[in-house]
Design an enzyme around this catalytic site. Sequence first.
Site, PDB file in Angstrom:
ATOM      1  CE  LYS A 227      23.664 -16.238  -7.450  1.00 19.76           C
ATOM      2  NZ  LYS A 227      23.882 -16.048  -6.031  1.00 19.76           N
TER       3      LYS A 227
ATOM      4  CE  LYS B  13      17.697 -21.020  -9.683  1.00 18.20           C
ATOM      5  NZ  LYS B  13      17.737 -19.613  -9.398  1.00 18.20           N
TER       6      LYS B  13
HETATM    7  P1  NAD Z   1      12.046 -17.922  -2.384  1.00 19.94           P
HETATM    8  O1  NAD Z   1      11.388 -19.076  -2.998  1.00 19.94           O
HETATM    9  O2  NAD Z   1      12.168 -17.833  -0.895  1.00 19.94           O
HETATM   10  O3  NAD Z   1      11.342 -16.555  -2.871  1.00 19.94           O
HETATM   11  C1  NAD Z   1      10.745 -16.384  -4.113  1.00 19.94           C
HETATM   12  C2  NAD Z   1       9.407 -15.708  -3.890  1.00 19.94           C
HETATM   13  O4  NAD Z   1       8.810 -15.440  -5.158  1.00 19.94           O
HETATM   14  C3  NAD Z   1       8.416 -16.588  -3.110  1.00 19.94           C
HETATM   15  O5  NAD Z   1       7.949 -15.865  -1.985  1.00 19.94           O
HETATM   16  C4  NAD Z   1       7.291 -16.880  -4.108  1.00 19.94           C
HETATM   17  O6  NAD Z   1       6.005 -16.903  -3.501  1.00 19.94           O
HETATM   18  C5  NAD Z   1       7.446 -15.699  -5.045  1.00 19.94           C
HETATM   19  N1  NAD Z   1       6.931 -15.973  -6.382  1.00 19.94           N
HETATM   20  C6  NAD Z   1       7.187 -17.026  -7.200  1.00 19.94           C
HETATM   21  N2  NAD Z   1       6.539 -16.901  -8.363  1.00 19.94           N
HETATM   22  C7  NAD Z   1       5.846 -15.742  -8.283  1.00 19.94           C
HETATM   23  C8  NAD Z   1       4.972 -15.074  -9.146  1.00 19.94           C
HETATM   24  N3  NAD Z   1       4.670 -15.579 -10.338  1.00 19.94           N
HETATM   25  N4  NAD Z   1       4.441 -13.895  -8.743  1.00 19.94           N
HETATM   26  C9  NAD Z   1       4.737 -13.382  -7.523  1.00 19.94           C
HETATM   27  N5  NAD Z   1       5.556 -13.981  -6.652  1.00 19.94           N
HETATM   28  C10 NAD Z   1       6.088 -15.143  -7.024  1.00 19.94           C
HETATM   29  O7  NAD Z   1      13.476 -17.843  -3.069  1.00 19.94           O
HETATM   30  P2  NAD Z   1      14.754 -16.990  -2.592  1.00 19.94           P
HETATM   31  O8  NAD Z   1      15.631 -17.866  -1.772  1.00 19.94           O
HETATM   32  O9  NAD Z   1      14.321 -15.672  -2.070  1.00 19.94           O
HETATM   33  O10 NAD Z   1      15.497 -16.807  -4.006  1.00 19.94           O
HETATM   34  C11 NAD Z   1      15.058 -15.880  -4.985  1.00 19.94           C
HETATM   35  C12 NAD Z   1      16.130 -15.793  -6.068  1.00 19.94           C
HETATM   36  O11 NAD Z   1      17.359 -15.341  -5.469  1.00 19.94           O
HETATM   37  C13 NAD Z   1      16.445 -17.131  -6.746  1.00 19.94           C
HETATM   38  O12 NAD Z   1      16.709 -16.927  -8.115  1.00 19.94           O
HETATM   39  C14 NAD Z   1      17.686 -17.597  -6.019  1.00 19.94           C
HETATM   40  O13 NAD Z   1      18.465 -18.463  -6.840  1.00 19.94           O
HETATM   41  C15 NAD Z   1      18.380 -16.278  -5.733  1.00 19.94           C
HETATM   42  N6  NAD Z   1      19.283 -16.247  -4.566  1.00 19.94           N
HETATM   43  C16 NAD Z   1      18.924 -16.857  -3.385  1.00 19.94           C
HETATM   44  C17 NAD Z   1      19.805 -16.804  -2.311  1.00 19.94           C
HETATM   45  C18 NAD Z   1      19.486 -17.465  -0.987  1.00 19.94           C
HETATM   46  O14 NAD Z   1      20.402 -17.649  -0.161  1.00 19.94           O
HETATM   47  N7  NAD Z   1      18.242 -17.824  -0.723  1.00 19.94           N
HETATM   48  C19 NAD Z   1      21.038 -16.142  -2.425  1.00 19.94           C
HETATM   49  C20 NAD Z   1      21.342 -15.498  -3.619  1.00 19.94           C
HETATM   50  C21 NAD Z   1      20.456 -15.573  -4.681  1.00 19.94           C
END
Ligand code: NAD
Length: 294
Positions: free
Chosen positions: A171, A239
């Site tokens: 990744k 990050k």
């Molecule tokens: P996001 O911030 O939209 O979602 C994360 C969720 O986790 C939020 O809803 C938040 O409220 C929740 N959260 C945080 N801490 C928490 C806790 N302690 N307990 C319960 N819930 C908690 O982020 P995202 O865009 O969905 O990304 C999530 C992961 O996926 C990241 O590591 C990101 O790098 C990866 N990712 C994102 C994408 C993208 O296009 N958005 C693509 C591939 C990978």
Amino acid sequence: MTKVGFIGLGIMGGPMAANLVKAGFEVTGYNRSRAGVDRLVAAGGRGANSVGQAVRDADAVITMLPDSPDVRAVVLGEDGVLAHAREGALLIDCSTIRPDVSREVGQAAAAKGIQALDAPVSGGEQGAIEGNLSIMVGGAAEAFETAREMFDVVGATIVHVGGPGAGQTVKAANQLIVAGTIELVAESLVFLEAHGVDTGAAIEVLAGGLAGNRILDRKAPAMVRREFTPGFRVELHHKDLGIVLQAAREAGVVIPLGAAVAQLMAALEAQGHGALDHGALLKLVEQLSGRGQE
Ligand code: NAD
């Protein structure tokens, strides 16, 4: 495996959990803010008020959280996944985090009789909604086979790339390529605009040649319109490039272009644009070219 506990119902986790519900899994979800839980319930899932409630009866626990400290807290914390999940359950962490933290989580899980996989994804919000993510999986082959039916629901390209942490290393390479490509697409768009070329026509023909790539297909049109609603936030890519730089250093490998793009992403974050989509790298190219709108 029919009962899934899902922690982290954000941009990615929300639609992934909804797709599992649609495929017939019994999904109980928990998210720090209530909105994500409400969306899952509206999609036919069950809502939980705590990590423990979400994972207690689960055959598999999926986490989709922002960063390494979040996964540490949610999985290893006092009231976390490992404190509540049953022995024999499977833990699948789809978050993008440091490979060494994935290995730490895997070891702690194994000590509780829980097998763990690191399974970060690529494909963005659109891929999560359409259920055609790429999933790079690290961990034991047997656990991978068990998780396969869930991966097939949320992903299209699913590859077991090695032992614990290997999914995160792949990744990291993914994030290096994506950031570099967005930067080059941004530079090309500003260059084309400066010459008064029709960018729509340019994108169409470039996409059919050797320069064709998914960033051009999926992100360039929004970049041309200066629409930077995430998608994938600058702060998350910042990050990830930190993970890439650290992992490259550990391996004794130099990534000069990656380091330059990491600095540009850091500049965007420092300017207060962390909540924008990473396509906002275009803003910096404009600024550096004296063509910015602000
Ligand atoms: P996001 O911030 O939209 O979602 C994360 C969720 O986790 C939020 O809803 C938040 O409220 C929740 N959260 C945080 N801490 C928490 C806790 N302690 N307990 C319960 N819930 C908690 O982020 P995202 O865009 O969905 O990304 C999530 C992961 O996926 C990241 O590591 C990101 O790098 C990866 N990712 C994102 C994408 C993208 O296009 N958005 C693509 C591939 C990978």
